[in-house]
Design a protein around this motif. Structure first.
Motif, PDB file in Angstrom:
ATOM      1  N   LEU A  97       0.857  -1.178   0.000  1.00 13.65           N
ATOM      2  CA  LEU A  97       0.000   0.000   0.000  1.00 13.65           C
ATOM      3  C   LEU A  97       0.895   1.231   0.000  1.00 13.65           C
ATOM      4  O   LEU A  97       1.719   1.401   0.902  1.00 13.65           O
ATOM      5  CB  LEU A  97      -0.894   0.023   1.238  1.00 13.65           C
ATOM      6  CG  LEU A  97      -1.656   1.337   1.495  1.00 13.65           C
ATOM      7  CD1 LEU A  97      -2.718   1.560   0.413  1.00 13.65           C
ATOM      8  CD2 LEU A  97      -2.285   1.343   2.881  1.00 13.65           C
ATOM      9  N   PHE A 121      -3.091   3.564   9.468  1.00 15.78           N
ATOM     10  CA  PHE A 121      -2.636   2.483   8.593  1.00 15.78           C
ATOM     11  C   PHE A 121      -1.595   1.620   9.309  1.00 15.78           C
ATOM     12  O   PHE A 121      -1.634   0.384   9.232  1.00 15.78           O
ATOM     13  CB  PHE A 121      -2.043   3.063   7.308  1.00 15.78           C
ATOM     14  CG  PHE A 121      -3.007   3.874   6.506  1.00 15.78           C
ATOM     15  CD1 PHE A 121      -3.928   3.266   5.674  1.00 15.78           C
ATOM     16  CD2 PHE A 121      -3.015   5.258   6.593  1.00 15.78           C
ATOM     17  CE1 PHE A 121      -4.835   4.018   4.935  1.00 15.78           C
ATOM     18  CE2 PHE A 121      -3.914   6.021   5.869  1.00 15.78           C
ATOM     19  CZ  PHE A 121      -4.826   5.394   5.039  1.00 15.78           C
ATOM     20  N   ALA A 149      -3.290  -0.480  11.973  1.00 14.88           N
ATOM     21  CA  ALA A 149      -4.076  -1.584  11.419  1.00 14.88           C
ATOM     22  C   ALA A 149      -3.199  -2.794  11.130  1.00 14.88           C
ATOM     23  O   ALA A 149      -3.618  -3.945  11.317  1.00 14.88           O
ATOM     24  CB  ALA A 149      -4.786  -1.129  10.143  1.00 14.88           C
ATOM     25  N   PHE A 201      -4.693  -7.210   9.145  1.00 16.17           N
ATOM     26  CA  PHE A 201      -4.375  -7.787   7.834  1.00 16.17           C
ATOM     27  C   PHE A 201      -3.938  -9.243   7.976  1.00 16.17           C
ATOM     28  O   PHE A 201      -4.278 -10.092   7.148  1.00 16.17           O
ATOM     29  CB  PHE A 201      -3.311  -6.941   7.132  1.00 16.17           C
ATOM     30  CG  PHE A 201      -3.840  -5.623   6.668  1.00 16.17           C
ATOM     31  CD1 PHE A 201      -4.493  -5.507   5.453  1.00 16.17           C
ATOM     32  CD2 PHE A 201      -3.731  -4.496   7.474  1.00 16.17           C
ATOM     33  CE1 PHE A 201      -5.015  -4.289   5.033  1.00 16.17           C
ATOM     34  CE2 PHE A 201      -4.247  -3.275   7.073  1.00 16.17           C
ATOM     35  CZ  PHE A 201      -4.893  -3.174   5.848  1.00 16.17           C
ATOM     36  N   TRP A 258      -3.308   5.015  -1.468  1.00 14.27           N
ATOM     37  CA  TRP A 258      -4.154   5.937  -0.689  1.00 14.27           C
ATOM     38  C   TRP A 258      -3.961   7.304  -1.325  1.00 14.27           C
ATOM     39  O   TRP A 258      -2.898   7.890  -1.259  1.00 14.27           O
ATOM     40  CB  TRP A 258      -3.696   5.908   0.759  1.00 14.27           C
ATOM     41  CG  TRP A 258      -4.096   7.046   1.646  1.00 14.27           C
ATOM     42  CD1 TRP A 258      -3.271   8.044   2.097  1.00 14.27           C
ATOM     43  CD2 TRP A 258      -5.364   7.296   2.238  1.00 14.27           C
ATOM     44  NE1 TRP A 258      -3.975   8.902   2.921  1.00 14.27           N
ATOM     45  CE2 TRP A 258      -5.263   8.466   3.022  1.00 14.27           C
ATOM     46  CE3 TRP A 258      -6.605   6.654   2.159  1.00 14.27           C
ATOM     47  CZ2 TRP A 258      -6.332   8.998   3.737  1.00 14.27           C
ATOM     48  CZ3 TRP A 258      -7.675   7.182   2.873  1.00 14.27           C
ATOM     49  CH2 TRP A 258      -7.529   8.333   3.654  1.00 14.27           C
ATOM     50  N   ILE A 277      -8.988   4.405  -1.209  1.00 13.65           N
ATOM     51  CA  ILE A 277      -8.117   3.338  -1.683  1.00 13.65           C
ATOM     52  C   ILE A 277      -8.342   3.107  -3.174  1.00 13.65           C
ATOM     53  O   ILE A 277      -9.474   2.908  -3.633  1.00 13.65           O
ATOM     54  CB  ILE A 277      -8.382   2.030  -0.915  1.00 13.65           C
ATOM     55  CG1 ILE A 277      -8.098   2.223   0.573  1.00 13.65           C
ATOM     56  CG2 ILE A 277      -7.528   0.899  -1.488  1.00 13.65           C
ATOM     57  CD1 ILE A 277      -6.663   2.555   0.911  1.00 13.65           C
ATOM     58  N   ASN A 320      -9.818  -4.850   1.919  1.00  8.76           N
ATOM     59  CA  ASN A 320     -10.795  -3.860   2.357  1.00  8.76           C
ATOM     60  C   ASN A 320     -11.380  -4.212   3.721  1.00  8.76           C
ATOM     61  O   ASN A 320     -11.612  -3.322   4.551  1.00  8.76           O
ATOM     62  CB  ASN A 320     -11.913  -3.716   1.323  1.00  8.76           C
ATOM     63  CG  ASN A 320     -11.611  -2.655   0.285  1.00  8.76           C
ATOM     64  OD1 ASN A 320     -10.758  -1.803   0.479  1.00  8.76           O
ATOM     65  ND2 ASN A 320     -12.318  -2.702  -0.837  1.00  8.76           N
ATOM     66  N   MET A 331      -8.707  -3.319   6.207  1.00  2.15           N
ATOM     67  CA  MET A 331      -8.491  -1.883   6.274  1.00  2.15           C
ATOM     68  C   MET A 331      -9.624  -1.190   7.033  1.00  2.15           C
ATOM     69  O   MET A 331      -9.394  -0.328   7.890  1.00  2.15           O
ATOM     70  CB  MET A 331      -8.372  -1.297   4.863  1.00  2.15           C
ATOM     71  CG  MET A 331      -8.163   0.215   4.835  1.00  2.15           C
ATOM     72  SD  MET A 331      -6.710   0.739   5.758  1.00  2.15           S
ATOM     73  CE  MET A 331      -5.412   0.085   4.715  1.00  2.15           C
ATOM     74  N   GLN A 332     -10.841  -1.549   6.727  1.00  2.00           N
ATOM     75  CA  GLN A 332     -11.964  -0.905   7.398  1.00  2.00           C
ATOM     76  C   GLN A 332     -11.960  -1.170   8.898  1.00  2.00           C
ATOM     77  O   GLN A 332     -12.130  -0.254   9.707  1.00  2.00           O
ATOM     78  CB  GLN A 332     -13.269  -1.378   6.779  1.00  2.00           C
ATOM     79  CG  GLN A 332     -13.515  -0.813   5.393  1.00  2.00           C
ATOM     80  CD  GLN A 332     -14.995  -0.695   5.118  1.00  2.00           C
ATOM     81  OE1 GLN A 332     -15.688  -1.691   5.057  1.00  2.00           O
ATOM     82  NE2 GLN A 332     -15.469   0.512   4.975  1.00  2.00           N
ATOM     83  N   TYR A 376      -8.867   0.529  10.541  1.00  4.50           N
ATOM     84  CA  TYR A 376      -8.989   1.991  10.526  1.00  4.50           C
ATOM     85  C   TYR A 376      -9.953   2.462  11.615  1.00  4.50           C
ATOM     86  O   TYR A 376      -9.635   3.364  12.405  1.00  4.50           O
ATOM     87  CB  TYR A 376      -9.478   2.423   9.147  1.00  4.50           C
ATOM     88  CG  TYR A 376      -9.216   3.853   8.765  1.00  4.50           C
ATOM     89  CD1 TYR A 376      -8.099   4.201   8.019  1.00  4.50           C
ATOM     90  CD2 TYR A 376     -10.103   4.861   9.112  1.00  4.50           C
ATOM     91  CE1 TYR A 376      -7.859   5.520   7.636  1.00  4.50           C
ATOM     92  CE2 TYR A 376      -9.878   6.179   8.739  1.00  4.50           C
ATOM     93  CZ  TYR A 376      -8.763   6.503   7.993  1.00  4.50           C
ATOM     94  OH  TYR A 376      -8.536   7.800   7.615  1.00  4.50           O
TER      95      TYR A 376
END
Length: 341
Positions: free
Chosen positions: A34, A47, A50, A56, A87, A219, A237, A240-241, A244
């Protein structure tokens, strides 16, 4: 004052040299990269956290978070396959798409833009009406500079009522501290914490308060990756959601995660940036309570602004369908409980 200027210049100069060792990948099918919009700043703590908190890993992904050098360059890196995801500022993404970039935005983490006028508190500027006759600095080729006439129109001001000068990104805050200009056109999620780090207080005039309600950063993934590995994008996703929003609800812990990887920032500065960033999570439209979701009306608004101000060809046939997709997203809601893995 001179020491403060040297300090902020040093922070700006060093930021691209930092590395996030805890986010390095090991290669393989489930590794992803990313790229951020710029070098590591406190606003990026979400980020880093996370990854550090295992969101992840829980999706079977080994994510490397990399610094960027501007949203346009981030989008280009996604298009060319240098990175898996980016991003980036939504206006920059739309403009690149209009010029042929085969990418889509697949997760809107900022439902509102962070564009603002930022300066030092106590210098006589308290609201928009105080800008008449003042000098503001901005990067000459930036989106905010291009859109400033739009903000002026909203204010009922004409060209010349506010003096605009061009300044390199790294010189904007030093110039502000030195009194070379009165305020900066800036992302307040970046500049307000930077001013705080120097022991000063900032005033922030948000463009959204003028009714300039545009989507912010999100993203971006290439069309090729969406075609070849859609399930990996969905896993990304989901992680990430959750990561975040977890960081938004645990800013002190997220700040500690960032400090482990990036030195030079106090916890209060990082938490200020996190709270500012998280204040942009939720929009005002029909999808306002669905984190990450975009709609045609919001996207069309940015396409129209890009045609008028950002260099998108007025004859471009770009449509919302070309620009974004919610198909790789399982939106979270503001009342959902999120546990770290």
């Amino acid at each position: 004052m001179r020491n403060s200027i040297r300090r902020i210049a040093a922070i700006a100069g060093a930021v691209l040299l930092m590395s996030v060792s805890g986010c390095a990948g090991n290669g393989g099918k489930n590794s992803m990269t990313l790229m951020l919009d710029v070098g590591y700043l406190p606003k990026h703590a979400l980020f880093i956290s996370a990854v550090e908190r295992g969101f992840f890993k829980a999706e079977g992904l080994d994510l490397t978070v990399m610094p960027g050098s501007g949203s346009t360059n981030t989008v280009t890196s996604v298009v060319t396959g240098k990175v898996d995801a980016g991003w980036a500022d939504f206006g920059a993404t739309v403009t690149a798409q209009g010029r042929g970039a085969k990418v889509k935005q697949v997760n809107l983490l900022q439902a509102r833009s962070a564009y603002a006028v930022v300066g030092l508190a106590g210098t006589g500027i308290k609201d928009w009406s105080d800008l008449r006759g003042k000098t503001v600095a901005t990067e000459g080729g930036g989106a905010m500079a291009a859109m400033w006439p739009f903000a002026m129109h909203k204010l009922g001001l004409k060209e010349g009522d506010v003096n605009v000068v061009s300044a390199a990104s790294a010189s904007k805050i030093p110039g502000l501290l030195a009194g070379q200009w009165d305020a900066n056109l800036a992302l307040y999620v970046s500049d307000q914490p930077a001013i705080d780090a120097l022991g000063r207080k900032a005033f922030v005039l948000k463009w959204s308060d003028l009714g300039i309600n545009l989507y912010g950063n999100g993203i971006v993934v290439s069309d090729e990756k969406l075609k070849n590995d859609p399930e990996q994008v969905r896993r990304f996703n989901r992680a990430m959601q959750k990561g975040y929003l977890w960081a938004c609800r645990h800013p002190a812990d997220a700040a500690k995660d960032f400090q482990k990887e990036v030195s030079g920032y106090e916890a209060k500065t990082i938490t200020l940036a996190i709270r500012a960033q998280c204040g942009l999570n939720w929009g005002t439209g029909k999808s306002a309570n669905q984190f990450g979701v975009m709609d045609d009306a919001g996207v069309q608004k940015t396409i129209d602004v890009a045609r008028r101000f950002l260099g998108l060809n007025p004859g471009s046939n770009l449509t919302p369908k070309d620009v974004y997709s919610n198909s790789y997203l399982e939106p979270l809601h503001s009342n959902e409980t999120i546990q770290a893995p």
